[in-house]
Design an enzyme around this catalytic site. Sequence first.
Site, PDB file in Angstrom:
ATOM      1  N   LYS A   9      -1.485 -16.069  -3.643  1.00  0.00           N
ATOM      2  CA  LYS A   9      -1.334 -16.090  -5.104  1.00  0.00           C
ATOM      3  C   LYS A   9       0.145 -16.262  -5.487  1.00  0.00           C
ATOM      4  O   LYS A   9       1.039 -16.150  -4.634  1.00  0.00           O
ATOM      5  CB  LYS A   9      -1.896 -14.789  -5.671  1.00  0.00           C
ATOM      6  CG  LYS A   9      -3.401 -14.627  -5.435  1.00  0.00           C
ATOM      7  CD  LYS A   9      -3.893 -13.364  -6.110  1.00  0.00           C
ATOM      8  CE  LYS A   9      -5.370 -13.145  -5.848  1.00  0.00           C
ATOM      9  NZ  LYS A   9      -5.878 -11.948  -6.545  1.00  0.00           N
ATOM     10  N   TYR A  49     -12.715 -17.826 -11.389  1.00  0.00           N
ATOM     11  CA  TYR A  49     -12.921 -16.397 -11.661  1.00  0.00           C
ATOM     12  C   TYR A  49     -14.051 -16.140 -12.665  1.00  0.00           C
ATOM     13  O   TYR A  49     -14.075 -15.071 -13.292  1.00  0.00           O
ATOM     14  CB  TYR A  49     -11.616 -15.766 -12.143  1.00  0.00           C
ATOM     15  CG  TYR A  49     -10.632 -15.460 -11.029  1.00  0.00           C
ATOM     16  CD1 TYR A  49     -11.009 -14.715  -9.916  1.00  0.00           C
ATOM     17  CD2 TYR A  49      -9.307 -15.895 -11.096  1.00  0.00           C
ATOM     18  CE1 TYR A  49     -10.108 -14.433  -8.893  1.00  0.00           C
ATOM     19  CE2 TYR A  49      -8.398 -15.605 -10.074  1.00  0.00           C
ATOM     20  CZ  TYR A  49      -8.814 -14.866  -8.979  1.00  0.00           C
ATOM     21  OH  TYR A  49      -7.931 -14.571  -7.974  1.00  0.00           O
ATOM     22  N   ASN A 112      -2.035  -8.767  -6.064  1.00  0.00           N
ATOM     23  CA  ASN A 112      -2.458  -8.372  -4.710  1.00  0.00           C
ATOM     24  C   ASN A 112      -2.309  -9.492  -3.670  1.00  0.00           C
ATOM     25  O   ASN A 112      -3.005  -9.529  -2.672  1.00  0.00           O
ATOM     26  CB  ASN A 112      -3.859  -7.764  -4.729  1.00  0.00           C
ATOM     27  CG  ASN A 112      -4.914  -8.737  -5.158  1.00  0.00           C
ATOM     28  OD1 ASN A 112      -4.620  -9.874  -5.499  1.00  0.00           O
ATOM     29  ND2 ASN A 112      -6.166  -8.315  -5.140  1.00  0.00           N
ATOM     30  N   HIS A 115      -6.064 -14.127  -2.095  1.00  0.00           N
ATOM     31  CA  HIS A 115      -7.503 -14.115  -2.392  1.00  0.00           C
ATOM     32  C   HIS A 115      -8.244 -14.666  -1.181  1.00  0.00           C
ATOM     33  O   HIS A 115      -7.770 -15.609  -0.552  1.00  0.00           O
ATOM     34  CB  HIS A 115      -7.796 -15.001  -3.612  1.00  0.00           C
ATOM     35  CG  HIS A 115      -9.253 -15.280  -3.795  1.00  0.00           C
ATOM     36  ND1 HIS A 115     -10.085 -14.427  -4.473  1.00  0.00           N
ATOM     37  CD2 HIS A 115     -10.039 -16.285  -3.333  1.00  0.00           C
ATOM     38  CE1 HIS A 115     -11.324 -14.919  -4.441  1.00  0.00           C
ATOM     39  NE2 HIS A 115     -11.322 -16.046  -3.756  1.00  0.00           N
ATOM     40  N   GLU A 126     -15.926 -22.128  -3.608  1.00  0.00           N
ATOM     41  CA  GLU A 126     -14.475 -22.140  -3.842  1.00  0.00           C
ATOM     42  C   GLU A 126     -13.790 -23.289  -3.096  1.00  0.00           C
ATOM     43  O   GLU A 126     -12.871 -23.914  -3.621  1.00  0.00           O
ATOM     44  CB  GLU A 126     -13.891 -20.774  -3.454  1.00  0.00           C
ATOM     45  CG  GLU A 126     -14.369 -19.679  -4.409  1.00  0.00           C
ATOM     46  CD  GLU A 126     -14.026 -18.255  -3.980  1.00  0.00           C
ATOM     47  OE1 GLU A 126     -13.466 -18.059  -2.883  1.00  0.00           O
ATOM     48  OE2 GLU A 126     -14.322 -17.334  -4.759  1.00  0.00           O
TER      49      GLU A 126
HETATM   50  P1  CMP Z   1      -9.292 -11.334  -6.141  1.00  0.00           P
HETATM   51  O1  CMP Z   1      -9.787 -11.051  -4.770  1.00  0.00           O
HETATM   52  O2  CMP Z   1      -8.513 -12.582  -6.339  1.00  0.00           O
HETATM   53  O3  CMP Z   1     -10.527 -11.347  -7.169  1.00  0.00           O
HETATM   54  C1  CMP Z   1     -10.439 -10.883  -8.506  1.00  0.00           C
HETATM   55  C2  CMP Z   1      -9.092 -10.368  -8.855  1.00  0.00           C
HETATM   56  O4  CMP Z   1      -8.973  -9.630 -10.055  1.00  0.00           O
HETATM   57  C3  CMP Z   1      -8.656  -9.398  -7.794  1.00  0.00           C
HETATM   58  O5  CMP Z   1      -8.368 -10.097  -6.599  1.00  0.00           O
HETATM   59  C4  CMP Z   1      -7.462  -8.709  -8.467  1.00  0.00           C
HETATM   60  O6  CMP Z   1      -6.236  -9.315  -8.163  1.00  0.00           O
HETATM   61  C5  CMP Z   1      -7.724  -8.966  -9.954  1.00  0.00           C
HETATM   62  N1  CMP Z   1      -7.702  -7.739 -10.745  1.00  0.00           N
HETATM   63  C6  CMP Z   1      -6.848  -7.517 -11.756  1.00  0.00           C
HETATM   64  N2  CMP Z   1      -7.064  -6.303 -12.296  1.00  0.00           N
HETATM   65  C7  CMP Z   1      -8.076  -5.741 -11.605  1.00  0.00           C
HETATM   66  C8  CMP Z   1      -8.756  -4.496 -11.694  1.00  0.00           C
HETATM   67  N3  CMP Z   1      -8.430  -3.592 -12.616  1.00  0.00           N
HETATM   68  N4  CMP Z   1      -9.742  -4.259 -10.813  1.00  0.00           N
HETATM   69  C9  CMP Z   1     -10.084  -5.215  -9.877  1.00  0.00           C
HETATM   70  N5  CMP Z   1      -9.474  -6.409  -9.766  1.00  0.00           N
HETATM   71  C10 CMP Z   1      -8.480  -6.676 -10.613  1.00  0.00           C
END
Ligand code: CMP
Length: 143
Positions: A9, A49, A112, A115, A126
Amino acid sequence: MEKTFVMVKPDGVQRNLIGEITKRFERKGFQLVGAKLMVVSNELAQTHYAEHKEKVFFGDLVEFITSGPVFAMVWAGENVVATSRSLIGKTNPSEASPGTIRGDFGVIVDKNIIHGSDSLESAEREINLFFKQDEIVSYEKQE
Ligand code: CMP
């Protein structure tokens, strides 16, 4: 061969973690069969998403993922979807185990770093969203 979609990311790219992350997948024994540095459009972010559309963080999530370059990859190998999730660690980096990518490099859930597809179905969806068929290579000689 099973394939999965993995994306470094914008925070991971800005922190120069592309090499570190790619190294971990290579070291594990997976094969890189597709890769590109790209900026995700608003439309692609919304589609990627879509399952989180109703969540309170959806707007912020789309804004963040479109905020700078990402490094999109397709990795291939035995059980690569599930094993990639173990290499990546729990969604919330503060709960992710040390030794995982998020456990070693992340602190907060909305930044984070990486992905990874959560199922075979998501992986197929995806990969097709981010890559054209001719952007995926095969290591076997084609006739
Ligand atoms: P990802 O695996 O990319 O899939 C959905 C993303 O939503 C997740 O990683 C997080 O980076 C993002 N996200 C942001 N805020 C939250 C939250 N409060 N709880 C869970 N996911 C979140």
